[in-house]
Design a protein around this motif. Structure first.
Motif: not given
Length: 659
Positions: A81-97, A132-140
Motif C-alpha cells: 500500500s502507498d505510504l499515505a495509506d489513501k486506499k485504506l477505506v477501499t481495502l476494508k470494503e474489498r476485504a469485507r466483500d 521479465p517482471f518487476v514488483q513496484c513499491f506500491s500500486e503499479a
C-alpha cells in the motif's frame, strides 16, 4: 485503482475501440489485474483452495501464444500500500466483500475469491518461462503508464483507470484479448491475436471533442478507489446533467454519461472545478478544491523508470529512498523475492489477511499461522531502521504492534498483534534490518526451523526442494484447530507425490529417471482429479487445508525474509485442491485407494518418507483412530517380488493409509 461502472460503460460503445491484429510488439501486462482475470476466466474450481497445477498450465499456454506472435511481454506487479495509506477505506470494503463472497462459494453459491497462493505461483511461472517482471513499491498503474509511453506499446489490463490515463498506444482490455483464438495473416505464416484497443481520442471526440485533461477530474468526481467525497453528492443532487443519447445499464451509466457531457462544456480542469464548487457550501469549497486537485495527480505519469529495472535489474523510487530502507530489502521487493505483506508490515505496521473458502463458524484459518507472523514482525520491527515519518520509535521494553485485518465469523476485524521477542543473536545491540542477511546461514536456518518447531534431522530423508513444505506440514499437523486427521495428512502428502510425478514425467534432465510405472500412477491420479466430488463442500476439510495454506504462505515469507536458508519450493505442482479433496473424501470413507502407489516403488518410498517425517513430530497416539497395521513393507516387498516388481519401503501406516 478503479472507477465505478466505467469499464462496463465503455464496453457498451464499440465506437471507443480500434480493432487490432496484435503481433511483433512489446506489451506491458498489469500483473495483478491479469492473474486475477486469468484464474477466474479459466473457470478453475474455487471451492477447494486452488488448482495451482491447472493454473500453471494455463499461464504457460498464454505466454507461449504471445511468443508465437512475437509479442514480448513485460509484467508489472503491484507492491504494498502507498505510504499515505489513501486506499485504506477501499481495502476494508474489498476485504469485507471477499469474506461475503468466500461464504457464498463455501455454500455452493456464486462468487470469486482468488486462492491464497496464486500470486506466488504466478511469479514462479514467470521466472521459469523467463518472462521479465518487476514488483513496484506500491500500486503499479502510474509506473505502467510511464513505461508504456516510453516504449510506445499497449497495456494489457482490465482496470478502468486506464480509460483515463493518456496512453500513447492505448490499452487492450483483457476481455477483448482473444489469446485462445490465434489467427494467421493472409498469405503469410505470421500469427496474431485478435484484440481491441481502447482509444482515449475516440471517447473524447464522442463527447463534443472534450479536452482529455478533464478525464482525471471525471474519475475523481465519479468516485475511484482513492476518493469518494460525500460533499460531491450535493453537486449531483443540484446539477442537471445532460445525459443525451441512449444509456443502457441504469443509474451508474446515466451518471457517467451525464457527467462526461457536462464536463465537455469546459475548456480546462480549473474552469470545470470552479463550476463544481458553485454548487457547494462556501466553507467547503477550498477544501474540496484541494482534494480534487491532489486526487487528479494520481493520473499523472510517475517519475519511476521501470526501463532501468528491465535493463539493469534495479530502479530508483524516491518514496522508498526517503524511508532509508536497506538496499537488500529494496531489491528483494523489486524482484518479487519479498512479498508486499513484508513492506506493509514494515512501513505501515498494518496487514490484510486474505479471506478464503473455509468454515466461517470457526476462527479464521490465518489464526494458526499467527506465531510465524509474529516472528516476521519481530525481524522487521524489533530494531528496524524505518523512518520515524511512518513508525514511532521502538522501545526496548515493549514489543512493536502490527494491526492485522482478518475475518471474525463473517465480518472484518482489526486485531493488535505484538512482534515476538527474538533469540539473542537476532536482537542483541538492536540488530539492524540492514545486516539481517549477513547473519550466518546456520543461525537463520535455526530460527526458521525453531519457528516451525522442526528439527533438521527429520528432513534428511526428504528431497531438499520439499523441506519447506514438509516443515510447514509438521507445524500445521501439530497446531491446527480442529486437529488434523490422518486422512487429511495422507491426502495432502499424496498431492505432493502427484506433483513429483509430474516433475519426473516432464523433466528434460537426463538424470531424472523416467519409469513407465510412474506414468500409470500419474494417469490414475489424473482420473481421480477429474472425478466429481460431493456437491456440498466439506467445510471442516476445507478449513483444515486453508490452515495449511496459511502456514505455508507465512513459512515462505519467513524463509524469504531470512534470505532462503531452505530452498524455495516449487508451488506450481505442490497443491491441487480438487485432487486433495477428492482423495480426502475417498480415504475417509473407503480403502479403495490403498494401493495407489504400489506399482511405483520410488513414489511409494517418497510418500512413506514424507509420512514418517511428519508423524515423527507428533506423539504416537496423535491420530486417534481405530487402527490396524496394513501389510508391513517387508510383506509387500515379498508380494511385489512374486509379481515381478521391486518394492522398497520402511513405513507403517494405519488402516486408511495409502502406501
Amino acid at each position: 485503482m478503479g472507477i465505478h461502472g466505467l469499464m462496463s460503460y465503455v464496453g457498451e460503445h464499440n465506437q471507443f475501440f480500434i480493432d487490432l491484429q496484435l503481433r511483433n510488439t512489446k506489451i506491458i501486462i498489469d500483473g495483478n489485474n491479469f492473474f486475477h482475470w486469468l484464474y477466474f476466466e479459466s473457470n478453475l474450481n474455487l471451492q477447494y483452495g486452488g488448482d495451482y497445477d491447472s493454473f500453471t498450465d494455463i499461464v504457460h499456454k498464454f505466454f507461449e501464444t504471445l511468443s508465437v506472435c512475437h509479442i514480448y511481454p513485460y509484467v508489472v506487479l503491484d507492491g504494498g500500500s502507498d505510504l499515505a495509506d489513501k486506499k485504506l477505506v477501499t481495502l476494508k470494503e474489498r476485504a469485507r466483500d471477499k469474506i461475503q463472497r468466500a461464504h457464498s462459494i463455501a455454500g455452493g453459491g456464486r462468487g470469486h475469491v482468488l486462492p491464497l497462493l496464486t500470486r506466488e505461483v504466478f511469479k514462479q511461472v514467470l521466472t521459469k518461462l523467463e518472462v521479465p517482471f518487476v514488483q513496484c513499491f506500491s500500486e503499479a498503474d502510474r509506473d505502467i503508464v510511464s513505461l508504456a509511453n516510453h516504449w510506445m506499446c499497449p497495456v494489457l489490463t482490465l482496470d478502468s483507470d486506464f480509460c483515463i490515463f493518456d496512453l500513447k498506444a492505448g490499452f487492450c482490455p483483457l476481455s477483448y484479448f482473444q489469446w485462445r483464438n490465434l489467427c494467421t495473416c493472409k498469405g503469410t505464416q505470421d500469427c496474431y491475436i485478435p484484440a481491441r484497443c481502447f482509444s482515449l481520442e475516440r471517447l473524447c471526440n464522442h463527447f463534443n471533442h472534450m479536452n482529455k485533461a478533464l478525464l482525471p477530474l471525471f474519475a475523481v468526481m465519479n468516485g475511484n478507489d482513492y476518493i469518494n467525497l460525500p460533499a460531491l453528492e450535493t453537486f449531483f443532487s443540484k446539477v442537471r446533467l445532460p445525459v443525451g443519447g441512449s444509456c443502457g445499464r441504469g443509474r451508474k451509466h446515466i451518471r457517467i454519461q451525464g457527467l462526461l457531457n457536462w464536463l465537455s462544456h469546459f475548456a480546462t480542469p480549473p474552469e470545470a472545478i470552479d463550476n463544481v464548487l458553485k454548487y457547494l457550501k462556501k466553507h467547503e469549497r477550498e477544501e474540496i478544491r484541494e482534494l480534487l486537485c491532489s486526487s487528479m495527480k494520481e493520473y499523472e505519469q510517475s517519475d519511476v523508470s521501470l526501463e532501468d529495472f528491465f535493463q539493469k535489474g534495479t530502479y530508483e523510487c524516491q518514496v522508498a529512498k526517503k524511508l532509508k530502507l536497506p538496499q537488500w530489502v529494496l531489491e528483494g521487493l523489486e524482484k518479487g523475492n519479498l512479498s508486499p505483506f513484508i513492506s506493509d508490515a514494515l512501513i505501515l505496521r498494518r496487514t490484510f489477511l486474505h479471506a478464503q473458502v473455509e468454515n466461517m463458524q470457526k476462527p479464521s484459518a490465518h489464526t494458526v499461522a499467527q506465531p510465524i507472523r509474529q516472528v516476521i514482525y519481530g525481524l522487521l520491527l524489533n530494531a528496524s531502521q524505518v523512518s520515524e515519518v511512518t513508525s514511532p520509535p521502538v522501545h526496548s521494553n515493549k514489543m512493536p504492534i502490527v494491526h492485522e485485518f482478518d475475518r471474525s465469523q463473517k465480518t472484518l476485524k482489526k486485531s493488535f498483534v505484538s512482534a515476538t521477542r527474538l533469540p539473542v543473536k537476532f536482537c542483541e545491540d538492536h540488530l539492524p534490518l540492514a545486516t539481517l542477511a549477513e547473519v550466518p546461514k546456520s543461525d537463520r536456518l535455526t530460527l526458521l526451523l525453531e519457528t516451525l518447531r522442526v528439527k533438521t534431522s527429520i528432513l534428511q530423508t526428504i528431497p531438499s526442494y520439499l523441506w519447506v513444505p514438509v516443515a510447514v506440514t509438521c507445524y500445521w499437523t501439530r497446531y491446527s484447530e480442529p486437529k488434523v486427521k490422518l486422512h487429511h495428512l495422507q491426502a495432502l502428502l499424496l498431492g505432493m507425490v502427484f506433483g513429483e510425478l509430474h516433475r519426473t514425467r516432464t523433466s528434460s534432465d537426463p538424470e531424472v529417471f523416467h519409469v513407465k510405472a510412474d506414468k500409470m500412477v500419474y494417469d490414475q491420479f489424473l482420473k481421480w482429479k477429474e472425478k466429481k466430488v460431493q456437491k456440498l463442500l466439506d467445510l471442516d476439510t476445507a478449513h483444515t487445508f486453508c490452515q495449511w495454506q496459511c502456514c505455508l504462505q507465512m513459512g515462505l515469507h519467513l524463509n524469504q525474509l531470512l534470505s532462503t536458508p531452505l530452498p524455495e519450493p516449487d508451488l506450481t505442482r505442490l497443491y491441487c485442491g480438487t485432487l486433495v479433496h477428492r482423495l480426502c473424501q475417498e480415504l475417509k470413507s473407503t480403502h479403495t485407494a490403498e494401493n495407489l502407489l504400489i506399482s511405483s516403488p520410488e513414489m511409494s518410498q517418497l510418500y512413506c518418507d514424507l509420512l514418517q517425517a511428519v508423524k515423527s513430530t507428533v506423539p504416537p497416539d496423535f491420530f486417534q483412530e481405530i487402527t490396524r497395521k496394513t501389510k508391513s513393507c517387508k510383506e509387500k516387498k515379498q508380494a511385489s517380488h512374486s509379481s515381478g516388481r521391486v518394492y522398497q519401503s520402511t513405513c507403517y501406516v494405519r488402516s486408511s493409509a495409502i502406501v
